[in-house]
Enzyme design. Sequence first.
Site, PDB file in Angstrom:
ATOM      1  N   ARG A 168       0.840  -1.214   0.000  1.00  0.00           N
ATOM      2  CA  ARG A 168       0.000   0.000   0.000  1.00  0.00           C
ATOM      3  C   ARG A 168       0.866   1.251   0.000  1.00  0.00           C
ATOM      4  NH1 ARG A 168      -2.786  -0.669   5.188  1.00  0.00           N
ATOM      5  NH2 ARG A 168      -3.548   1.437   4.827  1.00  0.00           N
ATOM      6  N   LYS A 187      -2.526  -6.080  14.115  1.00  0.00           N
ATOM      7  CA  LYS A 187      -1.294  -6.211  14.909  1.00  0.00           C
ATOM      8  C   LYS A 187      -1.576  -6.064  16.391  1.00  0.00           C
ATOM      9  CE  LYS A 187       0.259  -3.213  12.026  1.00  0.00           C
ATOM     10  NZ  LYS A 187       0.734  -2.504  10.839  1.00  0.00           N
TER      11      LYS A 187
HETATM   12  N1  URA Z   1      -0.041   2.067  10.451  1.00  0.00           N
HETATM   13  C1  URA Z   1      -0.286   0.769  10.169  1.00  0.00           C
HETATM   14  O1  URA Z   1       0.178  -0.128  10.857  1.00  0.00           O
HETATM   15  N2  URA Z   1      -1.057   0.477   9.097  1.00  0.00           N
HETATM   16  C2  URA Z   1      -1.591   1.425   8.304  1.00  0.00           C
HETATM   17  O2  URA Z   1      -2.284   1.099   7.368  1.00  0.00           O
HETATM   18  C3  URA Z   1      -1.321   2.778   8.614  1.00  0.00           C
HETATM   19  C4  URA Z   1      -0.554   3.073   9.698  1.00  0.00           C
END
Ligand code: URA
Length: 442
Positions: A168, A187
């Site tokens: 991304r 996460k």
């Molecule tokens: N931090 C992340 O871990 N993922 C994202 O998509 C944006 C910021």
Amino acid sequence: MLALRLIERKRDGGRIDAGEWRALANAYAAGHIPDYQMAALLMACFLRGLDRAETNALTDAMLRSGETLDLSELGRPRIDKHSTGGVGDKVSIVLAPLIASLGVAVPMMSGRGLGHTGGTLDKLDSIPGFDTHLSLDTAKQLIGTLNAALMGQTSTIAPADRKMYALRDATGTVESIPLIAASIMSKKLAEGLTGLVLDVKRGSGAFLPTMGIELAQMMIEIGADHDCPVVALLTAMDRPLGRACGNALEVEEAILALRGEGPPDLMRVTYALGAEMLVLAGVTRDYDDAHRQMERQIGTGHAAEHFQRIIEAQGGNPAVVDDPAILPQAAEVELFSAPRRGFVSRVEPRAIGRGIIALGGGRTTMEDRIDLSVGFVITARPGDWVEQGEPLATIFAKDRPGVEQGRAALRTAILIADEADPPLPLVSHRVTAAGVEVLESA
Ligand code: URA
């Protein structure tokens, strides 16, 4: 065939169900879907959006693509804090030992800096010997004994998110609320939390300057669907937080905060987030009591001592808490003074963050090596009246050209004018599953 079918369906406004997200995430993590197909799918998601069930399913699929930290046998509340990122934001380094010293497990998994914002892992690297590359077993052991582990995302945590986030970043699909919410929550949920506090930044230096409430609400919904209560505070990032900006300088300020000498704005944000953590953990139901408990841990030196124990357990030199001069020191240190009299009207975080990168203290690619000693200590705050020649900041650089780059950055970042608009309120909104509370309006 699966990926192509799903790209076409999403492109045409259709939905992807939970089983399909799971198959996609696993196949992508295993290398069975090429980047070009995943990039096309992510762009379709970016343009078409994801509904709540899809966002939840994507979170779940990324979470289950790897390992998780199972801390259930600890029998203690497990609460983390996540910030959407800013400049001068060293709150995690203060909060982890502070809240851990009050008996709450804090499995703090942090990231590295990218773009104009700093990362907790880079900051911690400035403590000599400190190792943030912990295995899940080591993290579990540390959390069992000290209630805290300060670590990076291991390669086994949410590997599908790791690959998708990198993709991304390279394909213009980061700024999508459902994709960000799913990425962060996959996460955080892998840490086996019983609660999560979000620090969602707003203002010109924030990642999504005006979409904080929407992002917070989506992450709260994902948390609710995964039995993990989430509370979000919206905090100001139209100026840096605290005075120190730059890796080792921020660790020094975090140590000062743990010793009771932190700047007022940093302490206010730290206590506001810490109180939410203590209430979520069930340590107290009363916010004033939460504040008193944190102030006592700092006043008695217990929070600073706890940080020393964590540093030692993670291989670092605990003497740094008593003597921050052990941290990497810049060769050149120079004052930056006001070019004219007037009000400080802006201290622009993005320009400060870019200035740190110019000094060598931040990254433009994940491979860059960084100079941990460089940065700024900015004493001028928006709204202050200053006289010409009055010191506004200190530049920490590795050499003379660095000092000049620092000067150029501060000239762009700190604006002096005849009048100044009031800055954003520091802690403005509280968002929970029950709704949005305005704490302080602009
Ligand atoms: N931090 C992340 O871990 N993922 C994202 O998509 C944006 C910021």
